[in-house]
Write a protein that holds these residues in place. Structure first.
Motif, PDB file in Angstrom:
ATOM      1  N   VAL A   1    -109.528  20.822 -35.183  1.00 42.56           N
ATOM      2  CA  VAL A   1    -108.262  20.099 -35.102  1.00 42.56           C
ATOM      3  C   VAL A   1    -107.189  21.007 -35.679  1.00 42.56           C
ATOM      4  CG1 VAL A   1    -106.955  18.096 -35.907  1.00 42.56           C
ATOM      5  CG2 VAL A   1    -109.380  17.860 -35.361  1.00 42.56           C
ATOM      6  N   SER A   2    -106.077  21.153 -34.950  1.00 44.17           N
ATOM      7  CA  SER A   2    -104.976  21.970 -35.432  1.00 44.17           C
ATOM      8  C   SER A   2    -103.678  21.190 -35.330  1.00 44.17           C
ATOM      9  CB  SER A   2    -104.854  23.255 -34.614  1.00 44.17           C
ATOM     10  OG  SER A   2    -103.648  23.918 -34.942  1.00 44.17           O
ATOM     11  N   LEU A   3    -103.031  21.038 -36.460  1.00 36.96           N
ATOM     12  CA  LEU A   3    -101.740  20.360 -36.491  1.00 36.96           C
ATOM     13  C   LEU A   3    -100.609  21.354 -36.738  1.00 36.96           C
ATOM     14  CD1 LEU A   3    -102.759  17.173 -38.491  1.00 36.96           C
ATOM     15  CD2 LEU A   3    -102.609  17.474 -36.009  1.00 36.96           C
ATOM     16  N   LYS A   4    -100.908  22.630 -36.569  1.00 38.95           N
ATOM     17  CA  LYS A   4     -99.921  23.688 -36.774  1.00 38.95           C
ATOM     18  C   LYS A   4     -99.193  23.949 -35.448  1.00 38.95           C
ATOM     19  CE  LYS A   4     -99.471  28.451 -38.285  1.00 38.95           C
ATOM     20  NZ  LYS A   4    -100.207  29.689 -38.563  1.00 38.95           N
ATOM     21  N   LEU A   5     -97.879  23.797 -35.490  1.00 40.58           N
ATOM     22  CA  LEU A   5     -97.069  23.984 -34.290  1.00 40.58           C
ATOM     23  C   LEU A   5     -97.042  25.454 -33.871  1.00 40.58           C
ATOM     24  CD1 LEU A   5     -95.731  21.708 -32.800  1.00 40.58           C
ATOM     25  CD2 LEU A   5     -93.589  22.277 -33.878  1.00 40.58           C
ATOM     26  N   PHE A   6     -97.154  25.706 -32.591  1.00 38.51           N
ATOM     27  CA  PHE A   6     -97.140  27.024 -31.954  1.00 38.51           C
ATOM     28  C   PHE A   6     -98.360  27.884 -32.297  1.00 38.51           C
ATOM     29  CE2 PHE A   6     -92.628  25.836 -31.967  1.00 38.51           C
ATOM     30  CZ  PHE A   6     -92.405  25.871 -30.604  1.00 38.51           C
ATOM     31  N   GLU A   7     -99.406  27.273 -32.814  1.00 40.23           N
ATOM     32  CA  GLU A   7    -100.627  28.029 -33.082  1.00 40.23           C
ATOM     33  C   GLU A   7    -101.279  28.500 -31.779  1.00 40.23           C
ATOM     34  OE1 GLU A   7    -104.128  27.496 -36.176  1.00 40.23           O
ATOM     35  OE2 GLU A   7    -104.242  26.018 -34.550  1.00 40.23           O
TER      36      GLU A   7
ATOM     37  N   LEU B   1    -105.544  11.985 -24.562  1.00 35.98           N
ATOM     38  CA  LEU B   1    -106.412  13.074 -24.105  1.00 35.98           C
ATOM     39  C   LEU B   1    -106.939  13.875 -25.288  1.00 35.98           C
ATOM     40  CD1 LEU B   1    -107.529  14.958 -21.826  1.00 35.98           C
ATOM     41  CD2 LEU B   1    -105.368  16.184 -21.983  1.00 35.98           C
ATOM     42  N   GLU B   2    -106.069  14.203 -26.222  1.00 37.36           N
ATOM     43  CA  GLU B   2    -106.489  14.981 -27.392  1.00 37.36           C
ATOM     44  C   GLU B   2    -107.499  14.209 -28.244  1.00 37.36           C
ATOM     45  OE1 GLU B   2    -105.731  18.256 -28.018  1.00 37.36           O
ATOM     46  OE2 GLU B   2    -104.836  18.115 -26.036  1.00 37.36           O
ATOM     47  N   VAL B   3    -107.259  12.916 -28.434  1.00 37.03           N
ATOM     48  CA  VAL B   3    -108.198  12.098 -29.208  1.00 37.03           C
ATOM     49  C   VAL B   3    -109.553  12.023 -28.498  1.00 37.03           C
ATOM     50  CG1 VAL B   3    -108.674   9.735 -30.011  1.00 37.03           C
ATOM     51  CG2 VAL B   3    -106.426  10.771 -30.410  1.00 37.03           C
ATOM     52  N   MET B   4    -109.519  11.810 -27.193  1.00 33.85           N
ATOM     53  CA  MET B   4    -110.774  11.737 -26.430  1.00 33.85           C
ATOM     54  C   MET B   4    -111.509  13.074 -26.438  1.00 33.85           C
ATOM     55  SD  MET B   4    -109.487   9.216 -23.372  1.00 33.85           S
ATOM     56  CE  MET B   4    -110.887   9.481 -22.327  1.00 33.85           C
TER      57      MET B   4
ATOM     58  N   PHE C   1    -114.529  17.749 -18.024  1.00 40.09           N
ATOM     59  CA  PHE C   1    -115.798  18.180 -17.448  1.00 40.09           C
ATOM     60  C   PHE C   1    -115.923  19.683 -17.250  1.00 40.09           C
ATOM     61  CE2 PHE C   1    -115.232  13.741 -16.014  1.00 40.09           C
ATOM     62  CZ  PHE C   1    -116.204  13.203 -16.833  1.00 40.09           C
ATOM     63  N   SER C   2    -114.900  20.433 -17.615  1.00 38.21           N
ATOM     64  CA  SER C   2    -114.986  21.885 -17.501  1.00 38.21           C
ATOM     65  C   SER C   2    -115.570  22.503 -18.773  1.00 38.21           C
ATOM     66  CB  SER C   2    -113.599  22.471 -17.218  1.00 38.21           C
ATOM     67  OG  SER C   2    -112.740  22.231 -18.316  1.00 38.21           O
ATOM     68  N   ARG C   3    -115.927  21.646 -19.736  1.00 32.75           N
ATOM     69  CA  ARG C   3    -116.431  22.140 -21.020  1.00 32.75           C
ATOM     70  C   ARG C   3    -117.685  21.371 -21.398  1.00 32.75           C
ATOM     71  NH1 ARG C   3    -110.514  20.685 -22.675  1.00 32.75           N
ATOM     72  NH2 ARG C   3    -109.454  22.556 -21.992  1.00 32.75           N
ATOM     73  N   GLU C   4    -118.562  22.027 -22.114  1.00 35.20           N
ATOM     74  CA  GLU C   4    -119.773  21.376 -22.613  1.00 35.20           C
ATOM     75  C   GLU C   4    -119.400  20.413 -23.736  1.00 35.20           C
ATOM     76  OE1 GLU C   4    -123.029  21.546 -21.636  1.00 35.20           O
ATOM     77  OE2 GLU C   4    -122.225  22.627 -19.919  1.00 35.20           O
ATOM     78  N   PRO C   5    -120.023  19.234 -23.792  1.00 39.37           N
ATOM     79  CA  PRO C   5    -119.718  18.306 -24.891  1.00 39.37           C
ATOM     80  C   PRO C   5    -120.193  18.869 -26.230  1.00 39.37           C
ATOM     81  CG  PRO C   5    -121.491  17.444 -23.506  1.00 39.37           C
ATOM     82  CD  PRO C   5    -120.983  18.696 -22.850  1.00 39.37           C
ATOM     83  N   GLY C   6    -119.408  18.612 -27.254  1.00 39.43           N
ATOM     84  CA  GLY C   6    -119.767  19.025 -28.602  1.00 39.43           C
ATOM     85  C   GLY C   6    -119.498  20.477 -28.937  1.00 39.43           C
ATOM     86  N   THR C   7    -118.883  21.237 -28.017  1.00 38.55           N
ATOM     87  CA  THR C   7    -118.662  22.671 -28.251  1.00 38.55           C
ATOM     88  C   THR C   7    -117.353  22.963 -28.959  1.00 38.55           C
ATOM     89  OG1 THR C   7    -117.695  22.922 -26.044  1.00 38.55           O
ATOM     90  CG2 THR C   7    -120.057  23.375 -26.264  1.00 38.55           C
ATOM     91  N   ARG C   8    -116.449  22.005 -28.967  1.00 42.46           N
ATOM     92  CA  ARG C   8    -115.131  22.237 -29.585  1.00 42.46           C
ATOM     93  C   ARG C   8    -114.803  21.064 -30.496  1.00 42.46           C
ATOM     94  NH1 ARG C   8    -114.700  24.086 -24.126  1.00 42.46           N
ATOM     95  NH2 ARG C   8    -113.994  26.233 -24.067  1.00 42.46           N
ATOM     96  N   THR C   9    -114.734  21.336 -31.777  1.00 43.76           N
ATOM     97  CA  THR C   9    -114.514  20.244 -32.729  1.00 43.76           C
ATOM     98  C   THR C   9    -113.325  20.485 -33.650  1.00 43.76           C
ATOM     99  OG1 THR C   9    -116.098  21.243 -34.240  1.00 43.76           O
ATOM    100  CG2 THR C   9    -116.951  19.559 -32.736  1.00 43.76           C
TER     101      THR C   9
ATOM    102  N   HIS D   1    -111.376  15.225 -28.822  1.00 44.26           N
ATOM    103  CA  HIS D   1    -111.943  15.357 -30.168  1.00 44.26           C
ATOM    104  C   HIS D   1    -113.202  14.501 -30.317  1.00 44.26           C
ATOM    105  CE1 HIS D   1    -112.154  16.137 -34.420  1.00 44.26           C
ATOM    106  NE2 HIS D   1    -112.164  14.831 -34.663  1.00 44.26           N
ATOM    107  N   MET D   2    -113.149  13.283 -29.812  1.00 46.55           N
ATOM    108  CA  MET D   2    -114.290  12.378 -29.923  1.00 46.55           C
ATOM    109  C   MET D   2    -115.502  12.902 -29.161  1.00 46.55           C
ATOM    110  SD  MET D   2    -112.262   8.722 -29.702  1.00 46.55           S
ATOM    111  CE  MET D   2    -113.710   7.816 -29.263  1.00 46.55           C
ATOM    112  N   THR D   3    -115.268  13.528 -28.016  1.00 45.97           N
ATOM    113  CA  THR D   3    -116.373  14.031 -27.203  1.00 45.97           C
ATOM    114  C   THR D   3    -116.713  15.483 -27.505  1.00 45.97           C
ATOM    115  OG1 THR D   3    -114.879  14.701 -25.406  1.00 45.97           O
ATOM    116  CG2 THR D   3    -115.812  12.459 -25.300  1.00 45.97           C
ATOM    117  N   GLY D   4    -115.865  16.165 -28.272  1.00 44.40           N
ATOM    118  CA  GLY D   4    -116.091  17.572 -28.563  1.00 44.40           C
ATOM    119  C   GLY D   4    -115.885  18.466 -27.356  1.00 44.40           C
ATOM    120  N   ARG D   5    -115.092  17.998 -26.401  1.00 49.33           N
ATOM    121  CA  ARG D   5    -114.854  18.759 -25.168  1.00 49.33           C
ATOM    122  C   ARG D   5    -113.540  19.521 -25.171  1.00 49.33           C
ATOM    123  NH1 ARG D   5    -118.090  17.635 -20.567  1.00 49.33           N
ATOM    124  NH2 ARG D   5    -119.558  15.971 -20.943  1.00 49.33           N
TER     125      ARG D   5
END
Length: 184
Positions: free
Chosen positions: A83-89, A139-142, A73-81, A144-148
């Motif tokens: 995905v990074s699978l790079k370690l230490f990015e 948490l990460e999947v949720m 709830f600290s972020r607007e929905p849909g603002t972050r979409t 991603h799904m909500t874009g939060r």
């Protein structure tokens, strides 16, 4: 080096102001929860075991409220979409990026402390850290799904490390309790 640590602590302190605002609300809800548990205990006495556990459950409730608010709830929905699978990015090249990395570790330290207190099954390190990893993945999947929130493997790693740190803290205090109070 000292200057870098000062900058890092400054950014962490600034960023932690938001969760502190959530903590005020969470503590208020926790106090109501504790009063309800106290009334329940007066009506249906449960013994000393329940008496001690209600404080742990109140702390878990407070932690969960802050955790959910920070994670969603600290972020607007849909603002972050992304995905990074790079370690230490997440570590990045700036002190702000370093602060985010450290904050993810800090965010899961209470998890590693509170859950072994509340659940006997989670008193094994692999159960505590494994459940933290699963919660972090969810948490990460949720997010991603909500874009939060950005979905990052780094977040799973740092959250899991945080839970492991919390578990070690709990284990140390549990051993000290056994030494000084000689009660299992």
């Amino acid at each position: 080096m000292l200057q870098k640590i000062k900058y890092l602590s400054f950014f962490i302190k600034e960023d932690m102001m938001e969760p502190l605002r959530y903590l005020i609300v969470a503590c208020s809800i926790g106090m109501v929860f504790l009063m309800l548990l106290k009334m329940f205990d007066m009506i249906f006495p449960q013994g000393k075991h329940f008496h001690r556990k209600k404080y742990v459950w109140t702390l878990i409730l407070i932690y969960a409220i802050v955790f959910i608010n920070v994670g969603f709830f600290s972020r607007e929905p849909g603002t972050r979409t992304d995905v990074s699978l790079k370690l230490f990015e997440t570590w990045g090249n700036s002190m702000i990026a370093h602060a985010y990395f450290v904050e993810n570790i800090i965010m899961f330290i209470p998890y590693g402390i509170l859950l072994p207190i509340a659940f006997k099954r989670i008193r094994k390190i692999w159960m505590c850290v494994g459940s933290a990893c699963m919660i972090s993945c969810m948490l990460e999947v949720m997010q991603h799904m909500t874009g939060r929130g950005y979905t990052q493997i780094d977040d799973v790693m740092t959250n899991t490390i945080g839970a492991a740190v919390g578990y070690v803290v709990w284990k140390i205090f549990d051993k000290l309790r056994l030494v000084f109070f000689k009660k299992p």
